[in-house]
Write an enzyme that holds these catalytic residues in place. Structure first.
Site, PDB file in Angstrom:
ATOM      1  N   LYS A   1       0.550  -1.336  -0.342  1.00  0.00           N
ATOM      2  CA  LYS A   1       0.394  -0.326  -0.307  1.00  0.00           C
ATOM      3  C   LYS A   1       1.392   1.459   0.229  1.00  0.00           C
ATOM      4  CE  LYS A   1      -3.823  -2.010  -0.301  1.00  0.00           C
ATOM      5  NZ  LYS A   1      -4.333  -1.506  -1.354  1.00  0.00           N
TER       6      LYS A   1
ATOM      7  N   GLU B   1      -0.148   0.016  -9.549  1.00  0.00           N
ATOM      8  CA  GLU B   1      -1.228  -0.255  -9.710  1.00  0.00           C
ATOM      9  C   GLU B   1      -2.151   1.186  -9.430  1.00  0.00           C
ATOM     10  OE1 GLU B   1      -3.350  -3.556  -7.565  1.00  0.00           O
ATOM     11  OE2 GLU B   1      -4.989  -2.737  -8.141  1.00  0.00           O
TER      12      GLU B   1
ATOM     13  N   LYS C   1     -13.687  -6.377  -8.706  1.00  0.00           N
ATOM     14  CA  LYS C   1     -14.127  -6.497  -7.261  1.00  0.00           C
ATOM     15  C   LYS C   1     -15.337  -6.865  -7.427  1.00  0.00           C
ATOM     16  CE  LYS C   1     -10.973  -3.873  -4.755  1.00  0.00           C
ATOM     17  NZ  LYS C   1      -9.560  -3.275  -5.711  1.00  0.00           N
TER      18      LYS C   1
ATOM     19  N   ASP D   1       0.454  -1.059  -5.521  1.00  0.00           N
ATOM     20  CA  ASP D   1      -1.211  -0.098  -5.046  1.00  0.00           C
ATOM     21  C   ASP D   1      -0.436   1.453  -4.475  1.00  0.00           C
ATOM     22  OD1 ASP D   1      -3.479   0.232  -5.270  1.00  0.00           O
ATOM     23  OD2 ASP D   1      -4.106  -1.269  -4.894  1.00  0.00           O
TER      24      ASP D   1
ATOM     25  N   ASP E   1      -7.195  -0.330 -11.276  1.00  0.00           N
ATOM     26  CA  ASP E   1      -8.616  -0.910 -10.679  1.00  0.00           C
ATOM     27  C   ASP E   1      -9.568  -0.007 -10.210  1.00  0.00           C
ATOM     28  OD1 ASP E   1     -10.231  -1.645  -8.231  1.00  0.00           O
ATOM     29  OD2 ASP E   1      -7.797  -2.073  -7.061  1.00  0.00           O
TER      30      ASP E   1
HETATM   31 MG    MG Z   1      -6.549  -2.100  -5.977  1.00  0.00          MG
END
Ligand code: MG
Length: 368
Positions: A165, A218, A265, A193, A241
């Site tokens: 992250k 990402e 997702k 990401d 994403d």
């Molecule tokens: Mg992501």
């Protein structure tokens, strides 16, 4: 078969690691999950789950799931839960947008279809590939050294894909990527990401500073256009994403060559019916995927496992076992991580048996 009643339960999911932190100082300590129960006149009962990553990640929030069910639920009473395309058209006609509200109902109806046909959901979604699927581990945002120190423990749990992250101060993020990359072993994959956290020039700086690192980048920036600009100045494999929430933008991203991998997702698309369409399109277009949801416990993880295991392995970049992050179990029969991998149940439907004592009293009751 007809839907006779729709119920929802609110379950709090605390984290083993106390707090999950990502870009822009965002964090969650206790996840607020909604478990949806769809009852039928045939006696079959299906379950789904929707758990936003807080109210500030995607356009979704936990109370919104419940409020949306009050709005949408009455339209679905009397409908056949097995006719999923038709049911989804009906949901879209009754409530414009709000895909995450529809996701739990759609998952529960796939659970019912599986029970009605005696088949696991992964078989109904296209077929079961292999014995299990590879998981990634998200590394919550901390100092570079703290994040790097987590890698060995996660690898000992069998993980070989690490999603770092980032999306904070670009100089610290450069240090985070280098520190974690130094811990990698052969066969590991590293994904940085940023969760929309960098401004365009910052993202370009980070990508250039880690040019020699084997890392995927990402969702660096907030908008699709910013991400595309970064992509065109970046040598790394690239993942989109947050911006990819429907077929139109997925097709545009393919046409623009804007990504090498896409993160899909379930609740972002509105359930298994819609994400299956996107998943199958990605397979046809040659785009590998991370298949998951925003968050969840046992039931969301079961749905993710069925989706992931019905995907040709070369197109399944990775997937997630959210139920291993949280301290509360809401169902028996959910996938359990073994050596960094998980398998979808071979039982009919999702293959889960909810723990009714954990679910408690329903907070939404429609029908009956
Ligand atoms: Mg992501």
């Amino acid at each position: 078969m007809k839907i006779t009643r729709i119920l929802a339960y609110r379950v709090e999911l605390p984290l083993y690691e106390t707090t999950y932190k990502w870009s822009g100082g965002k964090s969650v300590t206790i996840f607020d999950s909604t478990i949806v129960r769809v009852e039928t006149d045939a006696g079959l009962i299906g379950y789904g789950e929707v758990c936003p990553l807080g109210p500030f990640y995607l356009p979704a929030y936990a109370n919104g799931v419940r409020a949306g069910l009050h709005e949408l639920g009455p339209h679905l009473l009397g409908q056949d839960p097995r006719q999923l395309a038709k049911l989804n058209r009906m949901m879209d006609a009754a409530l414009k947008g709000h895909p995450y509200v529809k996701s739990g109902i759609d998952i529960a109806c796939w659970d019912i279809l599986g029970q009605a046909t005696g088949m696991p959901v992964c078989v109904l979604l296209g077929g079961r590939y292999g014995d299990d699927v590879p998981l990634y581990r998200a590394i919550s945002q901390e100092s570079p050294d703290q994040m790097a120190a987590k890698v060995a423990g996660y690898r000992a749990e069998g993980y070989h894909r690490f999603q770092l992250k980032v999306g904070g101060d670009p100089d610290v993020d450069i240090a985070r990527i280098h520190a974690v990359a130094a811990k990698l072993q052969s066969g590991d994959r590293l994904i940085a990401d940023a969760n929309t956290g960098w401004v365009q020039h910052e993202a370009v700086r980070v990508a250039k500073a880690v040019r020699d690192v084997d890392v995927y980048i990402e969702q660096p920036c907030l908008t699709y256009e910013e991400c595309l600009a970064v992509r065109r100045q970046c040598q790394h494999p690239f993942v989109l994403d947050e911006n990819i929430d429907g077929l139109d933008v997925l097709l545009r991203a393919k046409a623009d060559l804007a990504m090498d991998v896409v993160n899909l997702k379930i609740s972002k698309f509105g359930g298994l019916t819609k994400i299956r369409q996107a998943r199958d399109l990605c397979v046809s277009m040659g785009i590998a995927m991370t298949l998951e949801d925003s968050w969840g416990g046992d039931i969301a993880t079961a749905a993710i496992a069925h989706l992931a295991q019905s995907t040709p392995p070369e197109f399944l970049f990775t997937t997630t076992d959210f139920n291993s992050y949280v301290t509360v179990s809401t169902a028996d029969g959910a996938p359990q991580r073994v050596n960094g991998r998980m398998a979808a149940s071979t039982a009919p439907g999702l293959g889960i048996r909810p723990k009714l004592d954990v679910l408690g009293t329903p907070v939404v009751i429609i029908g009956g």
